[in-house]
Design a protein around this motif. Structure first.
Motif, PDB file in Angstrom:
ATOM      1  N   ASP A 660       0.881  -1.157   0.000  1.00 60.08           N
ATOM      2  CA  ASP A 660       0.000   0.000   0.000  1.00 60.08           C
ATOM      3  C   ASP A 660       0.924   1.214   0.000  1.00 60.08           C
ATOM      4  N   HIS A 661       1.050   1.833  -1.158  1.00 57.97           N
ATOM      5  CA  HIS A 661       2.081   2.861  -1.315  1.00 57.97           C
ATOM      6  C   HIS A 661       1.805   4.126  -0.506  1.00 57.97           C
ATOM      7  N   ARG A 662       0.585   4.288   0.002  1.00 53.91           N
ATOM      8  CA  ARG A 662       0.341   5.425   0.895  1.00 53.91           C
ATOM      9  C   ARG A 662       1.178   5.300   2.157  1.00 53.91           C
ATOM     10  N   PHE A 663       1.427   4.058   2.551  1.00 48.54           N
ATOM     11  CA  PHE A 663       2.166   3.834   3.801  1.00 48.54           C
ATOM     12  C   PHE A 663       3.504   3.121   3.584  1.00 48.54           C
ATOM     13  N   GLY A 664       3.738   2.660   2.373  1.00 50.82           N
ATOM     14  CA  GLY A 664       4.959   1.910   2.095  1.00 50.82           C
ATOM     15  C   GLY A 664       4.985   0.568   2.787  1.00 50.82           C
ATOM     16  N   ARG A 665       3.797   0.023   3.007  1.00 49.36           N
ATOM     17  CA  ARG A 665       3.677  -1.172   3.854  1.00 49.36           C
ATOM     18  C   ARG A 665       3.001  -2.308   3.084  1.00 49.36           C
ATOM     19  N   PHE A 666       3.483  -3.530   3.329  1.00 48.67           N
ATOM     20  CA  PHE A 666       2.856  -4.683   2.691  1.00 48.67           C
ATOM     21  C   PHE A 666       1.451  -4.908   3.228  1.00 48.67           C
ATOM     22  N   VAL A 667       0.552  -5.309   2.350  1.00 44.21           N
ATOM     23  CA  VAL A 667      -0.796  -5.653   2.799  1.00 44.21           C
ATOM     24  C   VAL A 667      -1.031  -7.172   2.806  1.00 44.21           C
ATOM     25  N   ASN A 668      -0.082  -7.930   2.269  1.00 48.38           N
ATOM     26  CA  ASN A 668      -0.308  -9.384   2.220  1.00 48.38           C
ATOM     27  C   ASN A 668       0.910 -10.157   2.726  1.00 48.38           C
ATOM     28  N   ASN A 669       1.466  -9.682   3.829  1.00 45.76           N
ATOM     29  CA  ASN A 669       2.703 -10.297   4.316  1.00 45.76           C
ATOM     30  C   ASN A 669       2.445 -11.516   5.211  1.00 45.76           C
ATOM     31  N   ASN A 670       1.752 -12.477   4.652  1.00 50.28           N
ATOM     32  CA  ASN A 670       1.512 -13.748   5.350  1.00 50.28           C
ATOM     33  C   ASN A 670       1.150 -14.799   4.306  1.00 50.28           C
ATOM     34  N   PHE A 671       1.146 -16.064   4.726  1.00 53.62           N
ATOM     35  CA  PHE A 671       0.909 -17.160   3.776  1.00 53.62           C
ATOM     36  C   PHE A 671      -0.554 -17.278   3.325  1.00 53.62           C
ATOM     37  N   ALA A 672      -1.464 -16.606   4.029  1.00 54.47           N
ATOM     38  CA  ALA A 672      -2.856 -16.674   3.581  1.00 54.47           C
ATOM     39  C   ALA A 672      -3.082 -15.735   2.405  1.00 54.47           C
ATOM     40  N   ASP A 673      -2.309 -14.650   2.356  1.00 57.62           N
ATOM     41  CA  ASP A 673      -2.536 -13.629   1.332  1.00 57.62           C
ATOM     42  C   ASP A 673      -1.437 -13.574   0.270  1.00 57.62           C
ATOM     43  N   TYR A 674      -0.247 -13.994   0.622  1.00 52.95           N
ATOM     44  CA  TYR A 674       0.825 -14.138  -0.371  1.00 52.95           C
ATOM     45  C   TYR A 674       0.814 -15.606  -0.768  1.00 52.95           C
ATOM     46  N   HIS A 675       0.393 -15.866  -1.997  1.00 52.78           N
ATOM     47  CA  HIS A 675       0.100 -17.252  -2.371  1.00 52.78           C
ATOM     48  C   HIS A 675       1.286 -17.941  -3.017  1.00 52.78           C
ATOM     49  N   VAL A 676       1.937 -18.808  -2.259  1.00 54.07           N
ATOM     50  CA  VAL A 676       2.901 -19.712  -2.893  1.00 54.07           C
ATOM     51  C   VAL A 676       2.107 -20.930  -3.373  1.00 54.07           C
ATOM     52  N   ALA A 677       2.685 -21.663  -4.302  1.00 54.51           N
ATOM     53  CA  ALA A 677       1.973 -22.835  -4.822  1.00 54.51           C
ATOM     54  C   ALA A 677       1.756 -23.848  -3.704  1.00 54.51           C
ATOM     55  N   VAL A 678       0.564 -24.413  -3.659  1.00 55.48           N
ATOM     56  CA  VAL A 678       0.264 -25.490  -2.708  1.00 55.48           C
ATOM     57  C   VAL A 678       0.020 -26.777  -3.498  1.00 55.48           C
ATOM     58  N   HIS A 679      -0.218 -27.865  -2.759  1.00 58.31           N
ATOM     59  CA  HIS A 679      -0.441 -29.160  -3.422  1.00 58.31           C
ATOM     60  C   HIS A 679      -1.408 -29.052  -4.602  1.00 58.31           C
ATOM     61  N   ALA A 680      -2.527 -28.365  -4.384  1.00 62.30           N
ATOM     62  CA  ALA A 680      -3.582 -28.339  -5.396  1.00 62.30           C
ATOM     63  C   ALA A 680      -3.160 -27.601  -6.672  1.00 62.30           C
ATOM     64  N   ASP A 681      -2.079 -26.818  -6.592  1.00 59.99           N
ATOM     65  CA  ASP A 681      -1.633 -26.051  -7.767  1.00 59.99           C
ATOM     66  C   ASP A 681      -0.657 -26.811  -8.643  1.00 59.99           C
ATOM     67  N   VAL A 682      -0.138 -27.922  -8.136  1.00 58.07           N
ATOM     68  CA  VAL A 682       1.007 -28.550  -8.805  1.00 58.07           C
ATOM     69  C   VAL A 682       0.634 -29.944  -9.309  1.00 58.07           C
ATOM     70  N   PRO A 683       0.741 -30.160 -10.616  1.00 59.72           N
ATOM     71  CA  PRO A 683       0.391 -31.474 -11.179  1.00 59.72           C
ATOM     72  C   PRO A 683       1.562 -32.443 -11.050  1.00 59.72           C
ATOM     73  N   ALA A 684       1.373 -33.661 -11.516  1.00 59.45           N
ATOM     74  CA  ALA A 684       2.501 -34.581 -11.669  1.00 59.45           C
ATOM     75  C   ALA A 684       3.452 -33.951 -12.694  1.00 59.45           C
ATOM     76  N   ILE A 685       4.725 -34.112 -12.486  1.00 53.57           N
ATOM     77  CA  ILE A 685       5.722 -33.432 -13.319  1.00 53.57           C
ATOM     78  C   ILE A 685       6.681 -34.459 -13.894  1.00 53.57           C
ATOM     79  N   GLU A 686       7.003 -34.304 -15.165  1.00 49.42           N
ATOM     80  CA  GLU A 686       8.012 -35.188 -15.743  1.00 49.42           C
ATOM     81  C   GLU A 686       9.335 -34.439 -15.828  1.00 49.42           C
ATOM     82  N   THR A 687      10.384 -35.042 -15.282  1.00 52.89           N
ATOM     83  CA  THR A 687      11.709 -34.427 -15.411  1.00 52.89           C
ATOM     84  C   THR A 687      12.553 -35.296 -16.324  1.00 52.89           C
TER      85      THR A 687
END
Lengths: 744, 216
Positions: A660-687
């Protein structure tokens, strides 16, 4: 076994420790009368503290001290003339400000520590920290890079690059100009950052750290406290992920060490998740412009690549964002430009794939856009501009099998199902698209040392100070030692992550198997030579044989042309009254390295499904191909690659730290709001591993793969979304709103 | 909001501890009403002693088969009790907000986030942590649980930090009957984040254990 042979898969050597809870990370150690630290962060992004009330906190139960800029114990190494770096003295190009934690009332970024509260329990320290109150004289802050791109300055170090004609773009038959944006991304390893500091004597320090390099932490603390590094013991056997954030010693670590000395008790700091967004670096917000020209035959005429990234006002952080453009394709006219803008933000640091991943998103998206303009298959376009020699340095690659990687990956994903016309594949309610992208990263070989000890019982111990932050370093070193000495894997023990062991570089830059692996190779080779010398000398049952006639496997020396003629290592050592053969070796790149360009390559293929009603993008299939020399440990290597895919899915589709640039502060500084990939986002992968040894880089023929696992992946997703929908999203992450905005 | 919408609000405490609680509360209230006395108490360090006496409550909980009688502050979470007081550090702290799953343990057979569970709420319960999953419990000689074996076989981890939580969650996922397909596993394991990205291998490990039919 030699580098000509493929390696078998073995289980991760520390697997049992990790599945039983027996692996100790820094915060798992317990020390006598240990106390707890909690950081209090600033509530403004720029200004000065006017008043600081710590009285209530001081008086709260269990509090041992509240440390602020008014009473912070001195950090002697920081009294030296001030440079730009917060964690050490090296003077860099002058920055506007200097950040020394708790040294002045000045606030340079939101969340900057204004107090450290110490108490006898974690709960009491946390409560007391909530009682610290500050008032501020606030100044207007600047945190939005997109508003300040024009203010970019050229950082010190490498300058602008150009070859060929600067204006070639203007006369190219087919041209493209596009802007690409990468938001702030945060490493967010699962383990919270912190430190456990214990002064074991007036000048003796024991540290349990979350660091990617125990030697680096040792040196940083030695500088800060003006101590002989020998008096500082750093231990990091297990680290719960780093992805780059552990590549430096952060100011709050040094502060905790100083306070521990003052208080006279061991101190533990475990930061909270929101502090992980501000105090241990991030991938910088970066805007890029690519201008590309090609002719009708599908040959590149020119590429201009410009990037501008944010940094702090107190430190110039730079990374290799535009480098890939210089050498990836055969193109006669190339220029690159890299700028930074100093904002009221905390300093970034390399995040997996670092700048190269940022740059690859732009370059590989642009390659896809140009292929489409040329009506060419994206792989075919890349092959028409394939280069066998490095056009930046005019020298050969030490090895490059990228054609094979394109071919194998295309087969595996079913590339022939792809329709050139976007939006033409559908399955039920979903639009289907295919995309691909190339990744590349330097194959380094830094100086490292290792020790190997062979005992008469046939067991082998390998030692190096290197950390294993997750890639399976211990497992790879085990395999290298096994290959040289033939000692069964279960009889090899690798000890690492401690400054009492031979020096090693920090785990970063995909360089550890190459660097530390070479040292292990050399130390084990020295043991093998010692064994053979003993075996062929007078009086031995193998006396008179030539050294090269002997083979060593499973603790037995034998002579190929004399079947049945055998000598066990334990007999040999007993006869010679040896209980252990102990060798330490330093290893580094030879002069040959100057003659070649050394890179690891990757190709990522994805199939995405896009819902035209909601704009949701799902990665349905992923294939990642690594061309990184000989694969030392196939199982952990494959895991590295699938990890890059998971990280890449987050980068492509969900990850964005929002300010939020009015305050220079993050608004999503946690795992509920900053979305890293979870199980449901990642398919089987071929390497797929090309698994061909590099003849130059090191005796194992192995190149690194931690970065290439991620580099390029986000571009492959963006390209697949275009193929599915005809919509090009150039600012990550590719969220449903952006897809919908273009679809409706 | 109508009062009857909060049926769970009423404190359920055994009489003895309710009396104990009320006694402590009124003593604290009296102290709070006498500011000069309070200031004096701070000066003499009495507040520390009072706090120590008043802030601790007894808790009996069975952890990995062992009955633990501890005295803790009511604000202590199960996670911090395990890690900081009982030295069962296999359970990890990743966010303290129930957003990452690194602290997953079983309370009476159910998977819970230990960071969102006040330790006092586990009075009389059976808690199982990663240290209690292998039979025999004693380090290297213990026989691993099939899920632990499967994680090693399929390399369902890299740095290993989320692993205890993943494994505890995976065992519960099968017990709950939510492991009938890879898709279902992905859905029901999405509360456990792995930043190294070992997801594909974790799903393979869980499916193998499920299909192997061994008791979990």
């Amino acid at each position: 076994m030699t580098k000509e042979t493929k390696n078998p898969s073995i289980d991760r050597v520390d697997g049992r420790m990790k599945v039983t809870g027996g692996a100790n990370y820094f915060a798992d150690f317990e020390l006598p009368s240990m106390a707890y630290c909690v950081l209090v962060g600033s509530e403004i992004a720029r200004g000065t503290i006017s008043s600081l009330d710590t009285k209530k906190a001081q008086g709260a139960p269990g509090v041992l001290g509240v440390f602020t800029h008014q009473n912070m114990p001195p950090i002697p190494g920081w009294d030296a003339p001030i440079g730009g770096q917060a964690d050490g003295p090296p003077p860099k190009p002058k920055t506007e400000e200097t950040y020394r934690i708790l040294s002045s009332p000045k606030i340079l970024f939101d969340g900057q520590p204004i107090a450290i509260v110490v108490a006898d329990t974690y709960e009491r320290a946390t409560y007391a920290a909530s009682l610290v109150k500050a008032t501020y004289a606030k100044q207007a802050s600047r945190t939005d890079l997109s508003k300040h791109v024009a203010e970019g300055i050229a950082p010190g170090g490498s300058g602008d690059y150009s070859r060929g004609k600067a204006d070639a773009h203007q006369t190219a038959p087919i041209t493209l100009e596009a802007n690409y944006t990468i938001p702030i991304e945060v490493h967010n390893p699962m383990e919270l950052h912190g430190i456990l500091a214990h002064w074991t004597g007036p000048d003796k320090l024991m540290i349990y750290a979350k660091t990617q390099g125990v030697n680096a932490t040792q040196n940083a603390m030695a500088q800060a406290f003006k101590l002989d590094p020998k008096n500082i013991h750093v231990h990091t056997e297990f680290m719960g992920g780093g992805f780059g954030m552990g590549l430096r010693t952060w100011p709050q670590e040094t502060a905790v060490v100083a306070i521990a000395r003052k208080i006279g008790r061991p101190l533990k700091l475990v930061m909270n998740r929101s502090q992980m967004f501000t105090l241990v670096g991030h991938r910088p917000y970066t805007v890029q412009t690519i201008r590309m020209g090609a002719d009708q035959t599908g040959k590149l005429v020119s590429i201009n690549h410009a990037a501008t990234a944010e940094t702090a006002r107190y430190e110039d952080f730079t990374e290799a964002t535009v480098n890939m453009t210089k050498f990836m394709y055969a193109c006669p006219n190339v220029s690159t430009r890299y700028r930074i803008v100093r904002l009221d933000r905390s300093v970034p640091i390399w995040m997996r794939g670092p700048g190269e991943a940022t740059g690859a998103f732009a370059l590989e998206s642009a390659m896809d856009e140009m292929a489409h303009k040329l009506n060419l298959d994206p792989i075919e376009f890349r092959l028409r501009n394939y280069t066998e020699t490095d056009p930046e340095h005019n020298r050969p690659y030490s090895s490059k099998n990228l054609r094979e990687a394109y071919e194998k990956g295309a087969d595996a994903i079913g590339w022939n199902n792809r329709k050139p016309q976007p939006g033409s594949l559908r399955e039920g309610n979903w639009l289907i698209g295919y995309g691909m992208s190339t990744g590349v990263f330097n194959a380094f070989r830094w100086e490292a040392s290792a020790r190997a000890l062979l005992k008469a019982d046939g067991s082998l111990t390998v030692q190096s100070a290197v950390t294993d932050i997750g890639p399976g370093t211990g497992t790879a070193l085990t395999m290298i030692a096994h290959n040289v000495l033939g000692v069964p894997v279960e009889k090899i023990k690798v000890e690492y992550g401690d400054t009492s062991l031979p020096k090693a570089p920090s785990q970063g830059g995909s360089a550890i198997v190459s660097a530390v692996g070479s040292a292990v190779f050399d130390a084990c080779t020295a043991i093998k030579q010692a064994l053979i010398e003993l075996a062929v000398k007078d009086g031995s049952s193998l006396a008179g044989r030539q050294a090269d006639e002997l083979t060593l496997a499973n603790g037995i020396l034998s002579v190929e042309k004399e079947p049945g003629k055998k000598l066990t290592v334990s007999e040999l050592m007993q006869v010679n009254k040896l209980t252990v053969i102990d060798r330490t070796k330093e290893s580094k790149a030879g002069p040959d390295h100057q003659k070649y360009s050394m890179y690891s390559f990757s190709v990522h293929f994805v199939q995405v499904r896009v819902n035209p009603l909601t704009g949701v993008v799902r990665v349905a299939k992923a294939v990642s191909v690594a061309d990184s020399g000989r694969i030392i440990s196939p199982k952990t290597a494959a895991s590295q690659m699938i990890g890059g895919v998971a990280g890449g899915i987050g980068m492509a589709l969900t990850e964005e730290a929002v300010i939020d640039h009015r305050f220079g502060r993050f608004v999503n500084n946690n795992f509920a709001d900053y979305h890293v990939a979870v199980h449901a986002d990642v398919p089987a992968i071929e390497t797929i591993m090309i698994d061909k040894p590099d003849p130059i880089i090191n005796p194992m023929g192995a190149k690194g793969m931690g970065e290439i696992a991620l580099i390029g992946f986000a571009g492959a997703v963006a390209n697949a979304v275009f193929n599915a929908t005809g919509q090009r999203v150039r600012d990550l992450p590719i969220t449903p709103d952006k897809v919908m905005q273009k679809l409706v | 909001m109508a009062q009857n919408e909060h049926p769970g609000d009423e404190l359920e405490m055994p009489d003895a501890s309710r009396r104990h609680f009320l006694k402590q509360s009124s003593a604290l209230a009296a102290l709070a009403l006498a500011p000069t006395a309070a200031v004096k108490a701070v000066d003499t360090g009495w507040d520390q002693k009072i706090a120590a006496a008043f802030e601790q409550l007894p808790l009996q909980v069975t952890i990995n088969g062992t009955v633990q009688n501890v005295s803790i502050e009511p604000r202590v979470t199960l996670l911090d009790l395990l890690r900081e007081q009982l030295h069962l550090t296999g359970t990890k702290k990743g966010c303290d907000h129930g957003q990452c799953g690194a602290c997953t343990v079983h309370v009476d057979g159910q998977r819970v986030n230990a960071c969102l569970t006040l330790a006092m709420t586990t009075e009389g319960s059976n808690v199982t942590t990663i240290e209690g999953l292998a039979t025999n419990d004693h380090g290297a000689t213990a026989r691993l649980h099939p899920m632990q074996e499967a994680f090693i076989k399929h390399d369902g981890f890299q740095c290993g930090y989320c692993t205890p939580g993943q494994i505890m969650s995976a065992v519960a996922c099968i017990r709950e009957g939510h492991a009938d397909s890879p898709e279902e596993v992905r859905e029901y394991m999405s509360g456990n984040i792995c930043r190294c990205g070992a997801y594909a291998n974790i799903v393979e490990a869980i499916m193998e254990v499920k299909q192997g039919g061994k008791k979990v």
